[in-house]
Scaffold this active site. Structure first.
Site, PDB file in Angstrom:
ATOM      1  CB  SER A 191      13.836  91.328 -13.517  1.00 50.64           C
ATOM      2  OG  SER A 191      14.607  91.731 -14.593  1.00 50.64           O
ATOM      3  CD  GLN A 193      18.713  92.209 -17.103  1.00 50.27           C
ATOM      4  OE1 GLN A 193      17.666  91.666 -17.970  1.00 50.27           O
ATOM      5  NE2 GLN A 193      20.141  92.131 -17.398  1.00 50.27           N
ATOM      6  CG  ASP A 344      24.713  88.577 -11.662  1.00 49.39           C
ATOM      7  OD1 ASP A 344      23.422  88.052 -12.635  1.00 49.39           O
ATOM      8  OD2 ASP A 344      24.743  89.830 -12.345  1.00 49.39           O
TER       9      ASP A 344
HETATM   10  C1  S3P Z   1      21.021  93.313 -13.942  1.00 49.39           C
HETATM   11  C2  S3P Z   1      20.225  93.026 -13.356  1.00 49.39           C
HETATM   12  C3  S3P Z   1      20.109  91.448 -13.364  1.00 49.39           C
HETATM   13  C4  S3P Z   1      22.024  90.382 -13.604  1.00 49.39           C
HETATM   14  C5  S3P Z   1      22.239  91.364 -15.083  1.00 49.39           C
HETATM   15  C6  S3P Z   1      22.450  92.751 -14.543  1.00 49.39           C
HETATM   16  C7  S3P Z   1      21.022  95.032 -14.790  1.00 49.39           C
HETATM   17  O1  S3P Z   1      19.190  91.474 -14.118  1.00 49.39           O
HETATM   18  O2  S3P Z   1      21.184  88.878 -13.918  1.00 49.39           O
HETATM   19  O3  S3P Z   1      23.225  90.599 -14.620  1.00 49.39           O
HETATM   20  O4  S3P Z   1      21.870  95.472 -13.922  1.00 49.39           O
HETATM   21  O5  S3P Z   1      19.963  95.532 -14.300  1.00 49.39           O
HETATM   22  P1  S3P Z   1      17.501  90.566 -14.176  1.00 49.39           P
HETATM   23  O6  S3P Z   1      17.088  92.299 -14.015  1.00 49.39           O
HETATM   24  O7  S3P Z   1      17.377  89.837 -15.419  1.00 49.39           O
HETATM   25  O8  S3P Z   1      18.122  89.534 -12.595  1.00 49.39           O
END
Ligand code: S3P
Length: 464
Positions: A191, A193, A344
Site C-alpha cells: 500500500s 498510502q 485501481d
Molecule cells: C493511492 C494508493 C492506492 C490506490 C489509491 C491511491 C495513493 O491505494 O488504490 O487509489 O495515492 O497512494 P493503496 O495504497 O491502499 O493500495
C-alpha cells in the site's frame, strides 16, 4: 445529505470548483460503433493530493498546475486550510499553496471531512499524528467503512494514539505528538498510502524512519519529497523488496509542480477504444510511471494496439500520449505480482476481458476488497447483471469472454465507487443493450467531465 453536511464543515471553496459537485444521478451508456478523436487525461489524483500536502509542509510558495479538481482533492484542500495552509485557486488547474512547514500545522477547529478519499485520509493521518494536538476525521459512508488500522498500527508504534470505531474505522480521533519515535516498518500489505503515511510522519520525527515494502508500490511520495528538498534513500531490503528511508526534520521549500495526466483515469477512454473495433483514439499527457502502468502492459498482452507516443518527462514523472486502435482482444492470465502497478485498474480491465475472446484470469486481488467498495464483489455483481460469465474467488476473478459483444441491459450498483461507475458505463458502449448505473455522482471524486470526454469521442453516456 452527506454532501451537504460536508459542505457545511469545510471552508467555502471557489464557486467554479463547487459547481462540479453532482447529486445522485442514474446514468446510462448506449452502444456505439466506434470511438474517434484526441482527448487530454485529467490530472493525476495521487500526485495532486501529494503536491498540495507537501506544499503545506514546505515553507514558501508552491505553485501547482494541472491539479485534478475532483472532490477527493478538494477534500485535501479543505483539510490543509483547516491546518493553517493558505491554498488559493488561481485558474483552471492552477493552485498556490503557502505552507506552514514541517510540524507547523495548527489544531483544526472542526472535524476534517475527507468525503470519499482514502488517500486524503491515510496520508493526512501521518501528518496529523506527528503534530502535538488532537484532530478528528470522518468521511462518507464508503470511507467510514474502510480499514484505517493499517495506518493506526505503525503510527501508534511511533507514539501517536487513536480512537476509532470497531476495526479502527472512522470517525477517528488522532492524538498526535511532536515527539515521535523513528521506526523501521515492514508493510504487511502492498500500500502506497500506508508507506506514505509513515514517511510523512517521519518528516516531523528526529532521526531516520524506514519503510520496507515487499512489493514495489507507486513511488510518487519518494520522488516528490526529494523535489521539495527531503533526504529520501531507496535501496534493496534484506530478504527482498525495497527499503525506503526518510531523514527527519528537513527544511522543505516551496516548489513548482506540474501534475501529469492520470493513467487510472485515462484507462477508461483507452479501454473504451480498445473494445470497439475500428476506434482510433489518442489520450494525451498520460503518466506512465512503470509502478502505475500495469494495465497498459496487460492490454498489450491481450493484443491491444496501444502506442506510447511523444514520451517525455513532466515534473519528474514519465509521460506519453497513448494512441489506441480498437479490436481483437484475447484473454490472458494477469499475475499476482502485477497487482500493485494496476491496483485501481481491475474494474476496467474486467470490462476489456468481457469483450475479449477467451478467459482472463486475474490473481492476487485481495486488496480490491478494501477500496471505495469491495471492488471484487461490485465487479462480479455488475458482470452478472450484464450477462458476462465469470467466477469470483477470495482474491481472484476469472472473466469468460466470447469475443462477441456482451449482452448488457443491466443496472449496476456503483456503491459510492467512481471506478465501478465509470467501468460499467464503458461496458455499455460495447454491449448489445445499454448498461445503466444507479448513481453516477461518485464519478466527480476523480473524473469531473468523464461523460463529456467520452461523448466527445463519439460515446453515448447520459442521464437514464
Ligand atoms: C493511492 C494508493 C492506492 C490506490 C489509491 C491511491 C495513493 O491505494 O488504490 O487509489 O495515492 O497512494 P493503496 O495504497 O491502499 O493500495
Amino acid at each position: 445529505m452527506l454532501r451537504r453536511r460536508r459542505a457545511a464543515l469545510a471552508p467555502p471553496l471557489e464557486e467554479s470548483v463547487l459547481s462540479a459537485t453532482a447529486t445522485m444521478a442514474k446514468l446510462i451508456a448506449r452502444p456505439v460503433a466506434r470511438l474517434h478523436g484526441r482527448v487530454r487525461a485529467p490530472g493525476d489524483k495521487s500526485i495532486s493530493h501529494r503536491a498540495l500536502m507537501f506544499g503545506a509542509l514546505a515553507l514558501g510558495e508552491t505553485r501547482v498546475s494541472g491539479l485534478l479538481e475532483g472532490e477527493d482533492v478538494l477534500a485535501t484542500v479543505a483539510a490543509l486550510r483547516a491546518l493553517g495552509a493558505e491554498v488559493e485557486h488561481q485558474g483552471p488547474g492552477l493552485w498556490q499553496v503557502r505552507g506552514f512547514g514541517v510540524g507547523g500545522g495548527r489544531e483544526p477547529g472542526n472535524i476534517l471531512d475527507l468525503g470519499n478519499s482514502g488517500t486524503a485520509a491515510r496520508l493526512l493521518s501521518g501528518i496529523l499524528a506527528s503534530h502535538p494536538f488532537t484532530s478528528f476525521m470522518t468521511g462518507d459512508a464508503s470511507l467510514r467503512g474502510r480499514p484505517m488500522q493499517r495506518v493506526i498500527e505503525p503510527l501508534s508504534h511511533m507514539g501517536a494514539r487513536f480512537h476509532g470505531r470497531e476495526g479502527g474505522r472512522m470517525p477517528l480521533a488522532i492524538i498526535g505528538t511532536d515527539e515521535m519515535v523513528p521506526i523501521e516498518y515492514r508493510l504487511p500489505v502492498a500500500s502506497a498510502q500506508v508507506k506514505s503515511a509513515i514517511l510523512l510522519a517521519g518528516l516531523n520525527t528526529a532521526g531516520e524512519t524506514t519503510v520496507i515494502e515487499p512489493e514495489a508500490t507507486r513511488d510518487h511520495t519518494e520522488r516528490m519529497l526529494r523535489h521539495f528538498g527531503a533526504e529520501v534513500r531507496v535501496g534493496p531490503a534484506e530478504g527482498g523488496g525495497k527499503r525506503i528511508t526518510v531523514v527527519g526534520w528537513p527544511e522543505l521549500r516551496g516548489r513548482d509542480i506540474v501534475v501529469p495526466g492520470d493513467p487510472s483515469s485515462a484507462a477508461f477512454a483507452v479501454v473504451a477504444a480498445a473494445i470497439r473495433p475500428g476506434s482510433d483514439v489518442t489520450v494525451e499527457n498520460v503518466g506512465v510511471n512503470p509502478l502505475r502502468a500495469g494495465l497498459y502492459e496487460t492490454l498489450r498482452e491481450m493484443g491491444a494496439d496501444i502506442a506510447f507516443e511523444n514520451a517525455r518527462d513532466v515534473g519528474g514523472e514519465p509521460v506519453a500520449d497513448l494512441h489506441v486502435k480498437g479490436g481483437g482482444l484475447k484473454g490472458v492470465e494477469v499475475p499476482a505480482h502485477r497487482a500493485p502497478s494496476m491496483i485501481d485498474e481491475y474494474p476496467i480491465l474486467a470490462m476489456a476481458a468481457a469483450c475479449a475472446e477467451g478467459s482472463t484470469h486475474m490473481l492476487g486481488l485481495a486488496e480490491l476488497r478494501a477500496k471505495e467498495s469491495d471492488r471484487l464483489a461490485s465487479v462480479a455483481a455488475g458482470l452478472a447483471a450484464n450477462g458476462v460469465r465469470h467466477e469470483m474467488g477470495a482474491d481472484t476473478l476469472v472473466v469468460h469472454g466470447t469475443g462477441a459483444a456482451p449482452a448488457g441491459g443491466g443496472v449496476v450498483k456503483a456503491h459510492l465507487d467512481h471506478r465501478i461507475a465509470m467501468s460499467f458505463l464503458v461496458l455499455g458502449l460495447a454491449a448489445r443493450e445499454p448498461v445503466a448505473i444507479d448513481d453516477g455522482s461518485p464519478i466527480d471524486t476523480s473524473f469531473p467531465g468523464f461523460a463529456a470526454l467520452i461523448n466527445g469521442l463519439g460515446g453515448k453516456v447520459g442521464p437514464a
